[in-house]
Design a protein around this motif. Structure first.
Motif, PDB file in Angstrom:
ATOM      1  N   ALA A 124       0.859  -1.182   0.000  1.00 31.51           N
ATOM      2  CA  ALA A 124       0.000   0.000   0.000  1.00 31.51           C
ATOM      3  C   ALA A 124       0.893   1.228   0.000  1.00 31.51           C
ATOM      4  O   ALA A 124       2.013   1.201   0.523  1.00 31.51           O
ATOM      5  N   PHE A 125       0.385   2.316  -0.587  1.00 25.31           N
ATOM      6  CA  PHE A 125       1.210   3.509  -0.767  1.00 25.31           C
ATOM      7  C   PHE A 125       1.569   4.177   0.556  1.00 25.31           C
ATOM      8  O   PHE A 125       2.741   4.456   0.823  1.00 25.31           O
ATOM      9  N   PHE A 126       0.580   4.455   1.384  1.00 22.72           N
ATOM     10  CA  PHE A 126       0.839   5.252   2.590  1.00 22.72           C
ATOM     11  C   PHE A 126       1.736   4.542   3.608  1.00 22.72           C
ATOM     12  O   PHE A 126       2.622   5.175   4.187  1.00 22.72           O
ATOM     13  N   PRO A 127       1.553   3.220   3.843  1.00 22.74           N
ATOM     14  CA  PRO A 127       2.530   2.549   4.719  1.00 22.74           C
ATOM     15  C   PRO A 127       3.954   2.619   4.177  1.00 22.74           C
ATOM     16  O   PRO A 127       4.903   2.813   4.936  1.00 22.74           O
ATOM     17  N   GLU A 128       4.105   2.470   2.850  1.00 26.41           N
ATOM     18  CA  GLU A 128       5.438   2.565   2.245  1.00 26.41           C
ATOM     19  C   GLU A 128       5.989   3.979   2.384  1.00 26.41           C
ATOM     20  O   GLU A 128       7.172   4.171   2.673  1.00 26.41           O
ATOM     21  N   PHE A 129       5.129   4.971   2.184  1.00 30.42           N
ATOM     22  CA  PHE A 129       5.562   6.370   2.302  1.00 30.42           C
ATOM     23  C   PHE A 129       6.005   6.671   3.732  1.00 30.42           C
ATOM     24  O   PHE A 129       7.053   7.296   3.942  1.00 30.42           O
ATOM     25  N   ARG A 130       5.216   6.227   4.710  1.00 29.05           N
ATOM     26  CA  ARG A 130       5.571   6.448   6.123  1.00 29.05           C
ATOM     27  C   ARG A 130       6.888   5.764   6.466  1.00 29.05           C
ATOM     28  O   ARG A 130       7.737   6.324   7.171  1.00 29.05           O
ATOM     29  N   LYS A 131       7.054   4.554   5.954  1.00 28.36           N
ATOM     30  CA  LYS A 131       8.271   3.791   6.234  1.00 28.36           C
ATOM     31  C   LYS A 131       9.502   4.497   5.680  1.00 28.36           C
ATOM     32  O   LYS A 131      10.529   4.638   6.366  1.00 28.36           O
ATOM     33  N   ARG A 132       9.413   4.974   4.435  1.00 25.43           N
ATOM     34  CA  ARG A 132      10.556   5.659   3.831  1.00 25.43           C
ATOM     35  C   ARG A 132      10.834   6.989   4.520  1.00 25.43           C
ATOM     36  O   ARG A 132      11.998   7.372   4.683  1.00 25.43           O
ATOM     37  N   MET A 133       9.775   7.689   4.911  1.00 23.20           N
ATOM     38  CA  MET A 133       9.955   8.955   5.611  1.00 23.20           C
ATOM     39  C   MET A 133      10.662   8.726   6.945  1.00 23.20           C
ATOM     40  O   MET A 133      11.589   9.464   7.315  1.00 23.20           O
ATOM     41  N   LEU A 134      10.230   7.708   7.687  1.00 25.57           N
ATOM     42  CA  LEU A 134      10.874   7.390   8.960  1.00 25.57           C
ATOM     43  C   LEU A 134      12.323   6.994   8.750  1.00 25.57           C
ATOM     44  O   LEU A 134      13.216   7.411   9.512  1.00 25.57           O
ATOM     45  N   ASN A 135      12.588   6.198   7.710  1.00 28.43           N
ATOM     46  CA  ASN A 135      13.957   5.770   7.427  1.00 28.43           C
ATOM     47  C   ASN A 135      14.858   6.941   7.067  1.00 28.43           C
ATOM     48  O   ASN A 135      16.061   6.915   7.329  1.00 28.43           O
ATOM     49  N   LYS A 136      14.285   7.980   6.453  1.00 22.14           N
ATOM     50  CA  LYS A 136      15.075   9.167   6.136  1.00 22.14           C
ATOM     51  C   LYS A 136      15.456   9.926   7.408  1.00 22.14           C
ATOM     52  O   LYS A 136      16.576  10.417   7.555  1.00 22.14           O
ATOM     53  N   ILE A 137      14.486  10.031   8.333  1.00 17.03           N
ATOM     54  CA  ILE A 137      14.721  10.795   9.561  1.00 17.03           C
ATOM     55  C   ILE A 137      15.552   9.986  10.553  1.00 17.03           C
ATOM     56  O   ILE A 137      16.541  10.477  11.112  1.00 17.03           O
ATOM     57  N   LEU A 138      15.135   8.736  10.773  1.00 23.16           N
ATOM     58  CA  LEU A 138      15.842   7.846  11.700  1.00 23.16           C
ATOM     59  C   LEU A 138      16.151   6.539  10.971  1.00 23.16           C
ATOM     60  O   LEU A 138      15.314   5.635  10.934  1.00 23.16           O
ATOM     61  N   PRO A 139      17.330   6.437  10.352  1.00 17.47           N
ATOM     62  CA  PRO A 139      17.683   5.213   9.619  1.00 17.47           C
ATOM     63  C   PRO A 139      17.566   3.979  10.500  1.00 17.47           C
ATOM     64  O   PRO A 139      17.915   4.021  11.686  1.00 17.47           O
ATOM     65  N   PRO A 140      17.060   2.863   9.942  1.00 22.14           N
ATOM     66  CA  PRO A 140      16.909   1.638  10.734  1.00 22.14           C
ATOM     67  C   PRO A 140      18.261   1.052  11.132  1.00 22.14           C
ATOM     68  O   PRO A 140      19.274   1.280  10.469  1.00 22.14           O
ATOM     69  N   VAL A 141      18.246   0.300  12.220  1.00 24.37           N
ATOM     70  CA  VAL A 141      19.463  -0.365  12.695  1.00 24.37           C
ATOM     71  C   VAL A 141      19.587  -1.700  11.965  1.00 24.37           C
ATOM     72  O   VAL A 141      18.739  -2.576  12.117  1.00 24.37           O
ATOM     73  N   GLU A 142      20.632  -1.838  11.167  1.00 21.39           N
ATOM     74  CA  GLU A 142      20.827  -3.057  10.379  1.00 21.39           C
ATOM     75  C   GLU A 142      21.889  -3.944  11.024  1.00 21.39           C
ATOM     76  O   GLU A 142      22.671  -3.502  11.868  1.00 21.39           O
ATOM     77  N   SER A 143      21.900  -5.201  10.594  1.00 11.89           N
ATOM     78  CA  SER A 143      22.918  -6.130  11.081  1.00 11.89           C
ATOM     79  C   SER A 143      24.301  -5.675  10.619  1.00 11.89           C
ATOM     80  O   SER A 143      24.493  -5.316   9.457  1.00 11.89           O
ATOM     81  N   GLU A 144      25.266  -5.694  11.528  1.00  8.52           N
ATOM     82  CA  GLU A 144      26.616  -5.236  11.201  1.00  8.52           C
ATOM     83  C   GLU A 144      27.371  -6.219  10.325  1.00  8.52           C
ATOM     84  O   GLU A 144      28.471  -5.925   9.867  1.00  8.52           O
ATOM     85  N   ASP A 145      26.780  -7.371  10.084  1.00  8.47           N
ATOM     86  CA  ASP A 145      27.440  -8.379   9.244  1.00  8.47           C
ATOM     87  C   ASP A 145      26.988  -8.302   7.792  1.00  8.47           C
ATOM     88  O   ASP A 145      27.147  -9.263   7.033  1.00  8.47           O
ATOM     89  N   THR A 146      26.415  -7.184   7.396  1.00 11.57           N
ATOM     90  CA  THR A 146      25.933  -7.037   6.021  1.00 11.57           C
ATOM     91  C   THR A 146      26.611  -5.861   5.337  1.00 11.57           C
ATOM     92  O   THR A 146      27.015  -4.882   5.970  1.00 11.57           O
ATOM     93  N   VAL A 147      26.705  -5.966   4.020  1.00 11.39           N
ATOM     94  CA  VAL A 147      27.229  -4.868   3.213  1.00 11.39           C
ATOM     95  C   VAL A 147      26.298  -3.661   3.306  1.00 11.39           C
ATOM     96  O   VAL A 147      26.734  -2.514   3.241  1.00 11.39           O
ATOM     97  N   TRP A 148      25.000  -3.933   3.473  1.00 12.42           N
ATOM     98  CA  TRP A 148      24.009  -2.862   3.627  1.00 12.42           C
ATOM     99  C   TRP A 148      24.411  -1.933   4.767  1.00 12.42           C
ATOM    100  O   TRP A 148      24.410  -0.708   4.627  1.00 12.42           O
ATOM    101  N   TYR A 149      24.742  -2.529   5.937  1.00 11.66           N
ATOM    102  CA  TYR A 149      25.147  -1.732   7.096  1.00 11.66           C
ATOM    103  C   TYR A 149      26.434  -0.975   6.793  1.00 11.66           C
ATOM    104  O   TYR A 149      26.578   0.205   7.148  1.00 11.66           O
ATOM    105  N   LEU A 150      27.374  -1.641   6.121  1.00 14.18           N
ATOM    106  CA  LEU A 150      28.662  -1.009   5.822  1.00 14.18           C
ATOM    107  C   LEU A 150      28.463   0.239   4.960  1.00 14.18           C
ATOM    108  O   LEU A 150      29.045   1.294   5.233  1.00 14.18           O
ATOM    109  N   ILE A 151      27.629   0.111   3.931  1.00 18.59           N
ATOM    110  CA  ILE A 151      27.393   1.263   3.055  1.00 18.59           C
ATOM    111  C   ILE A 151      26.687   2.374   3.815  1.00 18.59           C
ATOM    112  O   ILE A 151      27.015   3.556   3.676  1.00 18.59           O
ATOM    113  N   ASP A 152      25.707   2.021   4.633  1.00 23.04           N
ATOM    114  CA  ASP A 152      24.999   3.027   5.433  1.00 23.04           C
ATOM    115  C   ASP A 152      25.947   3.802   6.329  1.00 23.04           C
ATOM    116  O   ASP A 152      25.819   5.017   6.499  1.00 23.04           O
TER     117      ASP A 152
END
Length: 677
Positions: free
Chosen positions: A87-115
């Motif tokens: 759904a659009f609005f849950p996705e929009f809220r999720k991305r907005m929150l991630n912009k303001i407060l980035p999620p805590v990712e596992s430190e064993d991933t390249v995703w976390y390293l790039i972040d």
């Protein structure tokens, strides 16, 4: 992390600080600082520093391999820049929150390293994209990652990511509502099932032989490509069928998500294809850049809004365009008919103007007045709609969709532009005669009613508010133009509401449900059920849009008063009626300035009503149909040239040899009717 201090040191200083020795740390701070300083350094200088200091290069190479060792990157392929919500609005809220407060990712991933290392990935990516290909090739060789794509751990991650995406695609595609959008694919004809079978064969071959290398001539590769193409065709057909079946926001998001996942599978599959040695380095670079690219768009709100709204706006304007064809006059008979239809609208508005005057005289709160005004407007607009009359400014929002559809479906040659210019002249004269009909009748009707009331009750009811009514139509002493623009915006919104309601009626098959409802059939009979179904299909979108248009117009003034803001609406037809009341209330004892300024302002209000509603509707319609905005300049030139040659055709129904071609253009825009799925 040293964010506030890292920018103070040069690339060479930081390089020597951290890599003049064998750095065994797994801390990411050195890489963050180095990357930050590298962006401010010419890349050739970076390469020269590594060439001149092989020991530092060796230490840096060791550090890079050390921090990336054991870190998985499948999340960067399966999650980044792919919708995670249906759904659009849950996705929009999720991305907005991630912009303001980035999620805590596992430190064993390249995703976390790039972040951690690259706070602004898009800037880093742009820096590396601008590096000469030969320099980037040398950099990859220096770091010994030029054969990254051949590593077993990397291939394992790529196959794992492809399988995850394939499983998710199948789950989404086999959803009943999604599969119903493409009835051409049924049961085993569904390409998603065949795609999963081929993916299983490909994965099995890799597991049995980890050194397995995929080539473009391999049968498995070709088969997977065929099914991927068929799956993408499935989504294209589903989107196309939305014109016949309608679509919901949830299905729209699901189809977008499926398409994103299929495109990602294609990206990964292309990385695994190695035909010769030069492909190894190229695919290794592509893998790195793809991961950075996906990451840079992970929380992009603009792309989310664009992807999610394009199809819905297309459907809204598609249904609106169907209505818009009725507002373009083609012959003298149509022209006269439009005048009488708009005259009927003017008569009703003349009565509404007087009713609003009395509602305003009733003591009450802003909320009470908002309700009264809203009911007044909504009741009148619905009456105008159901009695087949015309309110002039309702035309632009409808006809704009028709015009955009004509352009998007034409060949857009010079001849096409000429035909379109002629079509614009027909639209303009339709709008002109509708304005004339509305204004010519709303003014005398309002005048006649207020005069009749004075005769009956021996009181001039307009006297109390006469000065304000006339002052409100002086653009130098009021915000009449702004208020006209607000009304134009509401006209645009009413067009969107109409299109959206029509789309929902088609998608949820409301008319068919009414026609086949057992209770209605038993109580009222099939004839009445069929009639009710047809009435709903024809009238319900118009009723709803006119109701909310009335609410918007009626509530704006009281809400503005409550908030202490000078907000209100001005509509040309109501403005003409209000000027009539103002003049009568002043017993026609007004200065020539007041008289002429009021008359001029009425037409200025009409112009801005038209300009705002038509302009916004055209932008929406052009965007929904992906009309090239670069062509707009040529279109305007052709319209201007046509006006200079044939000015009278913009006001009167003068025959032209282009009439048949313009009519053909409009007829081609008639949307596909709802069909059984």
């Amino acid at each position: 992390m040293g964010i506030f201090t890292s920018g103070k040191n040069t690339f060479i200083v930081i390089l020597k600080k951290y890599f003049s020795f064998r750095n065994e740390t797994k801390s990411l701070d050195p890489l963050h600082e180095l990357l930050d300083s590298m962006r401010r350094t010419d890349f050739s200088a970076v390469l020269n520093e590594f060439r001149e200091n092989p020991e530092i290069l060796e230490h840096f190479r060791y550090y890079i391999h050390h921090i990336f060792s054991g870190k998985t990157f499948n999340l960067s392929l399966t999650e980044a820049n792919i919708l995670s919500e249906n759904a659009f609005f849950p996705e929009f809220r999720k991305r907005m929150l991630n912009k303001i407060l980035p999620p805590v990712e596992s430190e064993d991933t390249v995703w976390y390293l790039i972040d951690y290392v690259s706070v602004r990935t898009s800037h880093d990516l742009a820096y590396f994209r601008n590096v000469h290909e030969e320099d980037m090739d040398e950099f990859f060789r220096m770091l010994e990652i030029s054969r990254l794509i051949t590593k077993k751990t990397v291939k394992r991650e790529l196959f794992f990511a492809m399988n995850i995406l394939a499983w998710r695609v199948i789950g989404n595609a086999l959803d009943v509502e999604v599969s119903n959008m493409a009835p051409e694919y049924k049961n085993f004809d569904n390409p998603f099932l065949a795609l999963q079978d081929e993916m299983d064969i490909l994965t099995k071959e890799y597991r049995e032989n980890p050194d397995f290398q995929l080539k473009s001539k391999d049968a498995q590769y070709k088969q997977v490509k065929v099914y991927l193409t068929q799956c993408l065709n499935f989504t294209d057909i589903a989107f196309k069928n939305s014109s016949k079946y309608g679509i919901s926001g949830k299905i729209n998001q699901s189809l977008i998500k499926i398409r994103q996942q299929l495109n990602r599978i294609q990206d990964i599959l292309s990385l695994l294809v190695i035909d010769d040695e030069k492909d190894v380095l190229q695919k290794s670079k592509n893998l790195v850049f793809n991961i950075l690219e996906y990451k840079s768009h992970k929380n992009n709100l603009r792309e989310l809004v664009a992807d999610s709204s394009t199809l819905m706006s297309h459907l809204i304007t598609n249904h609106t365009a169907q209505t818009g064809t009725h507002y373009i006059t083609s012959s003298f008979r149509d022209y006269v008919r439009m005048f009488w239809m708009s005259s009927g609208g003017g008569v009703i508005v003349g009565a509404l103007v007087v009713l609003k005057l009395f509602y305003g005289l009733i003591p009450g709160s802003d909320f009470a007045h908002a309700v009264l005004y809203s009911v007044n407007y909504a009741m009148g607009f619905i009456m105008i709609f159901l009695m087949k009359f015309t309110l002039a400014t309702k035309q632009p929002a409808m006809t704009a969709a028709t015009m955009a559809k004509v352009l998007s479906e034409g060949k857009n040659t010079q001849k096409n532009y000429s035909d379109f210019a002629h079509l614009v002249s027909k639209l303009f004269r339709s709008q002109f005669i509708a304005f004339v009909g509305n204004v010519l009748w709303s003014f005398p009707v309002a005048l006649a009613i207020i005069y009749g009331l004075e005769v009956l009750f021996q009181e001039n009811f307009a006297a109390e508010k006469a000065a304000k009514l006339l002052n409100d139509h002086d653009p130098f002493n009021s915000k009449a133009i702004l208020h006209a623009c607000i009304a134009g915006f509401y006209l645009f919104i009413s067009g969107i509401i109409s299109g959206n309601v029509a789309n929902n009626a088609v998608f949820y098959q409301i008319p068919k449900r009414i026609a086949k409802n057992p209770l209605i059939l038993q109580v009222l009979g099939p004839k009445i059920a069929k009639a009710a179904s047809g009435y709903y299909a024809r009238n319900w979108p118009g009723i709803v849009s006119n109701f909310w248009f009335g609410v918007c117009l009626g509530a704006t003034g009281p809400i503005g008063s409550f908030l202490g803001l000078d907000l209100d609406i001005r509509h040309i037809t109501f403005a003409a009626g209000n000027v009539a009341l103002g003049l009568y209330g002043m017993e026609f004892s007004v200065s020539s300035y007041t008289l002429w300024m009021s008359v001029i302002t009425v037409f200025l209000i009409g112009f801005f009503n038209f300009a705002v509603s038509f302009g916004l509707s055209m932008v929406l319609a052009f965007r929904s149909r992906k009309v090239n905005f670069g062509e707009v300049k040529e279109i305007y030139k052709e319209i201007f040239r046509y006006f200079l040659k044939n000015p009278l055709r913009f006001f009167f129904p003068i025959r032209s040899f282009l009439d048949s071609r313009a009519k053909e253009m409009v007829e081609k825009t008639i949307s596909t009717k709802s069909q059984e799925r």
